[in-house]
Design a protein around this motif. Sequence first.
Motif, PDB file in Angstrom:
ATOM      1  N   UNK A  91      35.571   5.497  68.623  1.00  0.00           N
ATOM      2  CA  UNK A  91      35.804   4.043  68.635  1.00  0.00           C
ATOM      3  C   UNK A  91      37.023   3.717  69.498  1.00  0.00           C
ATOM      4  N   UNK A  92      38.088   4.501  69.362  1.00  0.00           N
ATOM      5  CA  UNK A  92      39.290   4.267  70.170  1.00  0.00           C
ATOM      6  C   UNK A  92      38.997   4.476  71.653  1.00  0.00           C
ATOM      7  N   UNK A  93      38.281   5.534  71.990  1.00  0.00           N
ATOM      8  CA  UNK A  93      37.971   5.831  73.392  1.00  0.00           C
ATOM      9  C   UNK A  93      37.006   4.790  73.966  1.00  0.00           C
ATOM     10  N   UNK A  94      36.121   4.252  73.144  1.00  0.00           N
ATOM     11  CA  UNK A  94      35.162   3.247  73.639  1.00  0.00           C
ATOM     12  C   UNK A  94      35.852   1.967  74.098  1.00  0.00           C
ATOM     13  N   UNK A 127      33.536  13.987  60.424  1.00  0.00           N
ATOM     14  CA  UNK A 127      32.755  12.862  60.944  1.00  0.00           C
ATOM     15  C   UNK A 127      33.514  11.527  60.941  1.00  0.00           C
ATOM     16  N   UNK A 128      34.176  11.130  59.846  1.00  0.00           N
ATOM     17  CA  UNK A 128      34.907   9.850  59.897  1.00  0.00           C
ATOM     18  C   UNK A 128      35.992   9.831  60.982  1.00  0.00           C
ATOM     19  N   UNK A 129      36.667  10.942  61.182  1.00  0.00           N
ATOM     20  CA  UNK A 129      37.713  11.019  62.210  1.00  0.00           C
ATOM     21  C   UNK A 129      37.108  11.024  63.612  1.00  0.00           C
ATOM     22  N   UNK A 130      35.947  11.670  63.775  1.00  0.00           N
ATOM     23  CA  UNK A 130      35.259  11.663  65.071  1.00  0.00           C
ATOM     24  C   UNK A 130      34.841  10.234  65.407  1.00  0.00           C
ATOM     25  N   UNK A 135      29.461  22.515  59.641  1.00  0.00           N
ATOM     26  CA  UNK A 135      30.188  22.162  58.413  1.00  0.00           C
ATOM     27  C   UNK A 135      31.518  21.481  58.742  1.00  0.00           C
ATOM     28  N   UNK A 136      32.184  21.968  59.777  1.00  0.00           N
ATOM     29  CA  UNK A 136      33.450  21.350  60.192  1.00  0.00           C
ATOM     30  C   UNK A 136      33.211  19.937  60.729  1.00  0.00           C
ATOM     31  N   UNK A 137      32.159  19.771  61.532  1.00  0.00           N
ATOM     32  CA  UNK A 137      31.850  18.445  62.083  1.00  0.00           C
ATOM     33  C   UNK A 137      31.536  17.464  60.963  1.00  0.00           C
ATOM     34  N   UNK A 138      30.775  17.924  59.973  1.00  0.00           N
ATOM     35  CA  UNK A 138      30.420  17.057  58.843  1.00  0.00           C
ATOM     36  C   UNK A 138      31.683  16.539  58.153  1.00  0.00           C
ATOM     37  N   UNK A 142      26.078   7.047  64.512  1.00  0.00           N
ATOM     38  CA  UNK A 142      26.044   6.003  63.485  1.00  0.00           C
ATOM     39  C   UNK A 142      24.614   5.739  63.016  1.00  0.00           C
ATOM     40  N   UNK A 143      23.676   6.414  63.606  1.00  0.00           N
ATOM     41  CA  UNK A 143      22.253   6.282  63.301  1.00  0.00           C
ATOM     42  C   UNK A 143      21.944   7.024  61.998  1.00  0.00           C
TER      43      UNK A 143
END
Length: 192
Positions: free
Chosen positions: A104-107, A96-99, A90-93, A126-127
């Motif tokens: 994206x920043x780390x990539x 999700x936008x912040x993850x 539930x926390x991950x959901x 993103x799938x």
Amino acid sequence: MVSEDYGAVTTIKKECSIAVYCPCFNHALNNSLAQTSKIVPIRNTIGTLKEIIAFFNASAKRHLVLENISAKQLTGLCQTRWVEMHDGVLQFKSALPKVIEALTAISKWADRNSSSKASILLAAISNSDFIISLLSTADILKLTLPVSRLLQSPSLDLANASSAIERVKEIFQEKRTMCVGEFHTIFLNAST
């Protein structure tokens, strides 16, 4: 605990042959929930969640990126403690936008190991299979979380527990009956 060769149950039964193995109700719920995750996209989603959490927790630098973007720490997903699994999913959901933003920043980093792993994880979350599976899992776990907490309560009342379990079973049956509408709602949330 229940291994026939080395488990605590076997050891106790050797000393006291009339002992009866009786797992706690929450452990029984945990076991039954663990058995339900045989659906491949759900199982893959849980595996991806664990990979992402491990990715951020394995490096203080990566962890700091996530913390700076979301101001939250991701909770680990324990396979046997379903309250933690509920909370983690539930926390991950909600994060999700912040993850996605943190990955994206780390990539874009010069560090090949971190940037390539972040890109792979970013592609995985993103799938559409991942997003729909995450939302479906969260939809189920939000219903079982109160029951799981109730079953861990030190002041467990059998009547209340039984009533709560029956209510969740009724809700699941309603969801099965109205599965097209339920999926439509999940799909709209996934699209968003």
